[in-house]
Design a protein around this motif. Structure first.
Motif, PDB file in Angstrom:
ATOM      1  N   GLY A   1       0.834  -1.196   0.000  1.00  0.00           N
ATOM      2  CA  GLY A   1       0.000   0.000   0.000  1.00  0.00           C
ATOM      3  C   GLY A   1       0.870   1.247   0.000  1.00  0.00           C
ATOM      4  N   GLN A   2       0.378   2.320  -0.552  1.00  0.00           N
ATOM      5  CA  GLN A   2       1.172   3.534  -0.681  1.00  0.00           C
ATOM      6  C   GLN A   2       1.069   4.439   0.547  1.00  0.00           C
ATOM      7  N   VAL A   3      -0.132   4.861   0.898  1.00  0.00           N
ATOM      8  CA  VAL A   3      -0.328   5.771   2.022  1.00  0.00           C
ATOM      9  C   VAL A   3      -1.514   5.275   2.831  1.00  0.00           C
ATOM     10  N   THR A   4      -1.349   5.272   4.150  1.00  0.00           N
ATOM     11  CA  THR A   4      -2.425   4.879   5.047  1.00  0.00           C
ATOM     12  C   THR A   4      -2.663   6.023   6.014  1.00  0.00           C
ATOM     13  N   GLU A   5      -3.926   6.340   6.231  1.00  0.00           N
ATOM     14  CA  GLU A   5      -4.291   7.459   7.087  1.00  0.00           C
ATOM     15  C   GLU A   5      -5.047   6.953   8.304  1.00  0.00           C
ATOM     16  N   ILE A   6      -4.668   7.429   9.504  1.00  0.00           N
ATOM     17  CA  ILE A   6      -5.332   7.043  10.743  1.00  0.00           C
ATOM     18  C   ILE A   6      -5.755   8.314  11.458  1.00  0.00           C
ATOM     19  N   THR A   7      -7.025   8.362  11.887  1.00  0.00           N
ATOM     20  CA  THR A   7      -7.543   9.505  12.624  1.00  0.00           C
ATOM     21  C   THR A   7      -7.942   9.056  14.015  1.00  0.00           C
ATOM     22  N   SER A   8      -7.454   9.777  15.023  1.00  0.00           N
ATOM     23  CA  SER A   8      -7.772   9.474  16.408  1.00  0.00           C
ATOM     24  C   SER A   8      -7.863  10.781  17.186  1.00  0.00           C
ATOM     25  N   ASN A   9      -8.954  10.965  17.894  1.00  0.00           N
ATOM     26  CA  ASN A   9      -9.161  12.174  18.700  1.00  0.00           C
ATOM     27  C   ASN A   9      -8.977  13.453  17.889  1.00  0.00           C
ATOM     28  N   GLY A  10      -9.474  13.471  16.678  1.00  0.00           N
ATOM     29  CA  GLY A  10      -9.385  14.653  15.842  1.00  0.00           C
ATOM     30  C   GLY A  10      -8.012  14.891  15.227  1.00  0.00           C
ATOM     31  N   ARG A  11      -7.084  13.987  15.441  1.00  0.00           N
ATOM     32  CA  ARG A  11      -5.728  14.105  14.905  1.00  0.00           C
ATOM     33  C   ARG A  11      -5.538  13.055  13.821  1.00  0.00           C
ATOM     34  N   THR A  12      -5.091  13.485  12.663  1.00  0.00           N
ATOM     35  CA  THR A  12      -4.878  12.570  11.548  1.00  0.00           C
ATOM     36  C   THR A  12      -3.388  12.408  11.281  1.00  0.00           C
ATOM     37  N   VAL A  13      -2.961  11.157  11.134  1.00  0.00           N
ATOM     38  CA  VAL A  13      -1.571  10.851  10.814  1.00  0.00           C
ATOM     39  C   VAL A  13      -1.568  10.013   9.554  1.00  0.00           C
ATOM     40  N   LYS A  14      -0.706  10.388   8.617  1.00  0.00           N
ATOM     41  CA  LYS A  14      -0.568   9.622   7.382  1.00  0.00           C
ATOM     42  C   LYS A  14       0.758   8.879   7.427  1.00  0.00           C
ATOM     43  N   TYR A  15       0.691   7.591   7.180  1.00  0.00           N
ATOM     44  CA  TYR A  15       1.886   6.750   7.129  1.00  0.00           C
ATOM     45  C   TYR A  15       2.120   6.339   5.686  1.00  0.00           C
ATOM     46  N   ALA A  16       3.340   6.451   5.257  1.00  0.00           N
ATOM     47  CA  ALA A  16       3.731   5.995   3.925  1.00  0.00           C
ATOM     48  C   ALA A  16       4.755   4.882   4.096  1.00  0.00           C
ATOM     49  N   LYS A  17       5.179   4.287   3.004  1.00  0.00           N
ATOM     50  CA  LYS A  17       6.122   3.170   3.050  1.00  0.00           C
ATOM     51  C   LYS A  17       7.373   3.525   3.860  1.00  0.00           C
ATOM     52  N   GLY A  18       7.839   4.745   3.758  1.00  0.00           N
ATOM     53  CA  GLY A  18       9.030   5.160   4.486  1.00  0.00           C
ATOM     54  C   GLY A  18       8.815   5.322   5.984  1.00  0.00           C
ATOM     55  N   ASP A  19       7.570   5.345   6.437  1.00  0.00           N
ATOM     56  CA  ASP A  19       7.246   5.539   7.853  1.00  0.00           C
ATOM     57  C   ASP A  19       7.008   4.221   8.590  1.00  0.00           C
ATOM     58  N   ILE A  20       7.377   3.114   7.998  1.00  0.00           N
ATOM     59  CA  ILE A  20       7.062   1.825   8.604  1.00  0.00           C
ATOM     60  C   ILE A  20       7.764   1.650   9.957  1.00  0.00           C
ATOM     61  N   ALA A  21       8.955   2.216  10.121  1.00  0.00           N
ATOM     62  CA  ALA A  21       9.653   2.119  11.407  1.00  0.00           C
ATOM     63  C   ALA A  21       8.902   2.909  12.477  1.00  0.00           C
ATOM     64  N   ARG A  22       8.365   4.049  12.103  1.00  0.00           N
ATOM     65  CA  ARG A  22       7.577   4.858  13.039  1.00  0.00           C
ATOM     66  C   ARG A  22       6.313   4.113  13.449  1.00  0.00           C
ATOM     67  N   LEU A  23       5.683   3.485  12.488  1.00  0.00           N
ATOM     68  CA  LEU A  23       4.470   2.721  12.764  1.00  0.00           C
ATOM     69  C   LEU A  23       4.789   1.534  13.665  1.00  0.00           C
ATOM     70  N   GLU A  24       5.903   0.862  13.425  1.00  0.00           N
ATOM     71  CA  GLU A  24       6.324  -0.242  14.297  1.00  0.00           C
ATOM     72  C   GLU A  24       6.546   0.246  15.731  1.00  0.00           C
ATOM     73  N   ARG A  25       7.146   1.423  15.884  1.00  0.00           N
ATOM     74  CA  ARG A  25       7.385   2.001  17.207  1.00  0.00           C
ATOM     75  C   ARG A  25       6.065   2.322  17.912  1.00  0.00           C
ATOM     76  N   ASP A  26       5.111   2.883  17.180  1.00  0.00           N
ATOM     77  CA  ASP A  26       3.804   3.203  17.764  1.00  0.00           C
ATOM     78  C   ASP A  26       3.078   1.938  18.214  1.00  0.00           C
ATOM     79  N   ILE A  27       3.153   0.886  17.420  1.00  0.00           N
ATOM     80  CA  ILE A  27       2.538  -0.392  17.776  1.00  0.00           C
ATOM     81  C   ILE A  27       3.203  -0.965  19.018  1.00  0.00           C
ATOM     82  N   ALA A  28       4.531  -0.965  19.046  1.00  0.00           N
ATOM     83  CA  ALA A  28       5.266  -1.510  20.189  1.00  0.00           C
ATOM     84  C   ALA A  28       4.948  -0.751  21.471  1.00  0.00           C
TER      85      ALA A  28
END
Length: 76
Positions: free
Chosen positions: A25-52
Motif C-alpha cells: 500500500g502507498q499511504v495509510t491514514e489514521i484519525t484518532s481524537n481529531g488528529r490525523t496521521v498519514k503513514y507511507a512506506k518510508g514511515d514503517i519504522a515509526r508505525l512499528e514504534r507506535d505499535i510496540a
C-alpha cells in the motif's frame, strides 16, 4: 494494564495500517481524537514504534502501583 477502548481501537488501526503498507500500500491514514496521521512506506519504522508502545502498555500488569513522588520536606 488493559488498554482503554480508544487505545485498543488505535492499536487495531495501527496493525491494519502496518499490514496494508507491508503488502505494498502507498499511504495509510489514521484519525484518532481529531488528529490525523498519514503513514507511507518510508514511515514503517515509526508505525512499528507506535505499535510496540501500545503493546508494551497493554502488557504492563495493572496491579502494579504507579510510583509518584511526593513533595520534598527537609527536617533539621
Amino acid at each position: 494494564m488493559a488498554l482503554t477502548p480508544q487505545q485498543q481501537t488505535l492499536l487495531n488501526d495501527y496493525r491494519a495500517a502496518y499490514g496494508r503498507l507491508s503488502t505494498g500500500g502507498q499511504v495509510t491514514e489514521i484519525t484518532s481524537n481529531g488528529r490525523t496521521v498519514k503513514y507511507a512506506k518510508g514511515d514503517i519504522a515509526r508505525l512499528e514504534r507506535d505499535i510496540a508502545e501500545l503493546e508494551a502498555l497493554a502488557a504492563r500488569p495493572s496491579d502494579l502501583p504507579i510510583r509518584r513522588r511526593g513533595a520534598l520536606s527537609i527536617r533539621l
